[in-house]
Design an enzyme around this catalytic site. Structure first.
Site, PDB file in Angstrom:
ATOM      1  N   SER A  80      19.778 -10.437 -23.946  1.00  0.00           N
ATOM      2  CA  SER A  80      20.950 -10.918 -23.193  1.00  0.00           C
ATOM      3  C   SER A  80      21.916 -11.558 -24.173  1.00  0.00           C
ATOM      4  CB  SER A  80      20.511 -11.964 -22.168  1.00  0.00           C
ATOM      5  OG  SER A  80      21.628 -12.674 -21.670  1.00  0.00           O
TER       6      SER A  80
ATOM      7  N   TYR B  66      16.066 -19.722 -20.486  1.00  0.00           N
ATOM      8  CA  TYR B  66      16.418 -18.293 -20.469  1.00  0.00           C
ATOM      9  C   TYR B  66      16.934 -17.862 -21.847  1.00  0.00           C
ATOM     10  CZ  TYR B  66      18.731 -13.985 -18.829  1.00  0.00           C
ATOM     11  OH  TYR B  66      19.140 -12.683 -18.646  1.00  0.00           O
TER      12      TYR B  66
HETATM   13  N1  NAD Z   1      22.998  -9.027 -14.784  1.00  0.00           N
HETATM   14  C1  NAD Z   1      23.405  -9.403 -15.978  1.00  0.00           C
HETATM   15  O1  NAD Z   1      24.586  -9.721 -16.189  1.00  0.00           O
HETATM   16  C2  NAD Z   1      22.432  -9.449 -17.124  1.00  0.00           C
HETATM   17  C3  NAD Z   1      22.919  -9.795 -18.387  1.00  0.00           C
HETATM   18  C4  NAD Z   1      22.034  -9.824 -19.468  1.00  0.00           C
HETATM   19  C5  NAD Z   1      20.704  -9.502 -19.289  1.00  0.00           C
HETATM   20  N2  NAD Z   1      20.252  -9.174 -18.044  1.00  0.00           N
HETATM   21  C6  NAD Z   1      18.832  -8.826 -17.933  1.00  0.00           C
HETATM   22  O2  NAD Z   1      18.738  -7.513 -17.391  1.00  0.00           O
HETATM   23  C7  NAD Z   1      17.515  -7.368 -16.670  1.00  0.00           C
HETATM   24  C8  NAD Z   1      17.805  -6.819 -15.290  1.00  0.00           C
HETATM   25  O3  NAD Z   1      18.658  -7.721 -14.647  1.00  0.00           O
HETATM   26  P1  NAD Z   1      19.467  -7.438 -13.290  1.00  0.00           P
HETATM   27  O4  NAD Z   1      20.794  -8.025 -13.469  1.00  0.00           O
HETATM   28  O5  NAD Z   1      19.349  -6.008 -12.884  1.00  0.00           O
HETATM   29  O6  NAD Z   1      18.675  -8.429 -12.340  1.00  0.00           O
HETATM   30  P2  NAD Z   1      17.781  -8.247 -11.070  1.00  0.00           P
HETATM   31  O7  NAD Z   1      17.367  -9.601 -10.682  1.00  0.00           O
HETATM   32  O8  NAD Z   1      18.520  -7.408 -10.091  1.00  0.00           O
HETATM   33  O9  NAD Z   1      16.553  -7.416 -11.623  1.00  0.00           O
HETATM   34  C9  NAD Z   1      15.449  -7.993 -12.243  1.00  0.00           C
HETATM   35  C10 NAD Z   1      14.255  -7.099 -12.029  1.00  0.00           C
HETATM   36  O10 NAD Z   1      13.111  -7.726 -12.594  1.00  0.00           O
HETATM   37  C11 NAD Z   1      12.047  -7.669 -11.668  1.00  0.00           C
HETATM   38  N3  NAD Z   1      11.184  -8.832 -11.797  1.00  0.00           N
HETATM   39  C12 NAD Z   1      11.557 -10.136 -11.844  1.00  0.00           C
HETATM   40  N4  NAD Z   1      10.445 -10.919 -11.894  1.00  0.00           N
HETATM   41  C13 NAD Z   1       9.374 -10.084 -11.897  1.00  0.00           C
HETATM   42  C14 NAD Z   1       7.961 -10.279 -11.941  1.00  0.00           C
HETATM   43  N5  NAD Z   1       7.397 -11.496 -12.021  1.00  0.00           N
HETATM   44  N6  NAD Z   1       7.167  -9.185 -11.915  1.00  0.00           N
HETATM   45  C15 NAD Z   1       7.709  -7.947 -11.843  1.00  0.00           C
HETATM   46  N7  NAD Z   1       9.024  -7.699 -11.804  1.00  0.00           N
HETATM   47  C16 NAD Z   1       9.838  -8.756 -11.825  1.00  0.00           C
HETATM   48  C17 NAD Z   1      12.702  -7.653 -10.299  1.00  0.00           C
HETATM   49  O11 NAD Z   1      11.854  -7.033  -9.359  1.00  0.00           O
HETATM   50  C18 NAD Z   1      13.979  -6.872 -10.541  1.00  0.00           C
HETATM   51  O12 NAD Z   1      13.766  -5.509 -10.315  1.00  0.00           O
HETATM   52  C19 NAD Z   1      16.858  -8.756 -16.687  1.00  0.00           C
HETATM   53  O13 NAD Z   1      15.904  -8.808 -17.728  1.00  0.00           O
HETATM   54  C20 NAD Z   1      18.028  -9.694 -16.996  1.00  0.00           C
HETATM   55  O14 NAD Z   1      17.575 -10.871 -17.610  1.00  0.00           O
HETATM   56  C21 NAD Z   1      21.084  -9.145 -16.961  1.00  0.00           C
END
Ligand code: NAD
Length: 253
Positions: free
Chosen positions: A144, A158
Site C-alpha cells: 500500500s 497498517y
Molecule cells: N482500497 C484501497 O484504496 C487500497 C489501497 C492500498 C492497498 N489496498 C489493499 O488491497 C487489498 C484489497 O483491498 P480492497 O480495497 O479490495 O478491500 P476489501 O476490504 O474490499 O477487500 C479485502 C479482502 O480481504 C479479505 N479478508 C480480510 N480479512 C480476511 C481474513 N481474516 N481472512 C480471509 N480474508 C480476509 C476480505 O474478505 C476481502 O475480500 C487489501 O490488502 C488492502 O489493504 C487497498
C-alpha cells in the site's frame, strides 16, 4: 500488449469483491484458471467465479481465514488440487481493521492488523511455495502507499504491516529467485469505490485524497489488476523484488 496467461493456474486471496475480484477477472481474461478465495462471508466470491466461468475459464471458490495457518494450508492444497498445480499466487487479502492512535491502541488491535496483512502473506506464500517452485511461478503481494507515506492518522499498525509486506517481498525474491520464482509487490494509493474506503474514509476525505493525486483521478481496481497481470506474465521474468507503486504520482521515489 495484452499478457498471455493461457493455461496458467492462479490463486487470488480476498477475491470476492473490490481489488481482489478485479485481479481474478483480469487474470482469467488473460487466459488463467482461477481459485477464488474469500474470508468469513461469501463476500461476492460466487459471483466472481460465475463471471470467470461464463468467460470460458475454470474457477472455484474456497473459504479460509488467512490469519490461520491450518486454514491457509488447506486453502492452498485444495486450490492447487482444483487447478492441477499453481503458477500464480496473489496475496491480496488484507484490511485496515480500524484507525487507532498509538497512545490508545490495544495489543489486540495491533496484533489483528499485523495478522491479517503481514502474517497472512507469510502463511499463504509458505503454503504455496512447493507448488510455485515446481512451476517456476509468480507471487504478487499486496502492499500500500501507506507503506511509504505512513497512511493517515491512526494507521500506524497498517503502515507497519504493509511496510513489512514490502520487506518480506524483497527478501523472499532473493530467497526463491534461484528456484525460478519471482516475487513482487503492488502498492496502490487511493483506489476509489472500494469497501475499504467506503468503510473507513468519509466522502469529503475521499474527495480531498483525489485532489492530491497529480494524474487527476483516483485509481480503480482494474488499474491494480493490470499491474498484477503484468507482474504475473512471462514479460516480467526479470522483474523480482520490486514494489510497483500505483499512486497516480501521489508518491514518487
Ligand atoms: N482500497 C484501497 O484504496 C487500497 C489501497 C492500498 C492497498 N489496498 C489493499 O488491497 C487489498 C484489497 O483491498 P480492497 O480495497 O479490495 O478491500 P476489501 O476490504 O474490499 O477487500 C479485502 C479482502 O480481504 C479479505 N479478508 C480480510 N480479512 C480476511 C481474513 N481474516 N481472512 C480471509 N480474508 C480476509 C476480505 O474478505 C476481502 O475480500 C487489501 O490488502 C488492502 O489493504 C487497498
Amino acid at each position: 500488449m495484452t499478457a498471455d496467461l493461457t493455461a496458467s493456474r492462479a490463486l487470488v486471496t480476498g477475491a470476492g469483491h473490490g481489488i481482489g475480484r478485479a485481479i481474478a477477472v483480469a487474470l482469467a481474461d488473460a487466459g488463467a484458471d482461477v481459485a477464488i478465495h474469500y474470508g468469513q462471508s461469501e463476500d461476492g466470491a460466487e459471483d466472481t467465479a460465475a463471471r470467470i466461468i461464463s468467460a470460458g475459464r475454470r474457477a472455484k471458490t474456497f473459504q479460509a481465514d488467512v490469519r490461520d495457518s491450518a486454514e491457509v494450508s488447506t486453502l492452498v492444497s485444495d486450490a492447487t488440487d482444483f487447478l492441477g498445480g499453481l503458477d500464480i499466487l496473489v496475496t491480496n487479502a488484507g484490511h485496515l481493521v480500524g484507525r487507532a492512535l498509538v497512545a490508545e491502541m490495544t495489543d489486540d488491535h495491533w496484533q489483528q492488523v499485523l495478522d491479517v496483512n503481514l502474517t497472512s502473506t507469510f502463511l499463504t506464500c509458505r503454503a504455496a511455495l512447493p507448488s510455485l517452485i515446481a512451476s517456476r511461478g509468480r507471487i504478487v503481494t499486496m502492499a500500500s502507499l501507506a507503506a511509504h507515506n505512513g497512511g493517515g492518522a491512526g494507521a500506524t499498525a497498517y503502515a507497519a504491516a504493509k511496510a513489512g509486506v514490502v520487506g518480506f517481498t524483497k527478501a523472499l525474491a532473493k530467497e526463491v529467485g534461484p528456484q525460478g520464482v519471482t516475487v513482487n509487490a503492488v502498492a496502490p494509493g487511493f483506489i476509489a469505490g472500494t469497501a475499504f474506503h467506503d468503510t473507513f474514509t468519509p466522502a469529503d476525505a475521499q474527495k480531498a485524497m483525489v485532489a492530491g493525486i497529480p494524474v487527476g483521478r483516483g485509481g480503480t481496481p482494474e488499474d491494480v489488476a493490470a499491474a498484477v497481470v503484468y507482474l504475473s506474465s512471462p514479460a516480467a521474468g526479470f522483474v523480482s523484488g520490486a514494489t510497483l507503486d500505483l499512486t497516480g504520482a501521489q508518491w514518487v521515489r
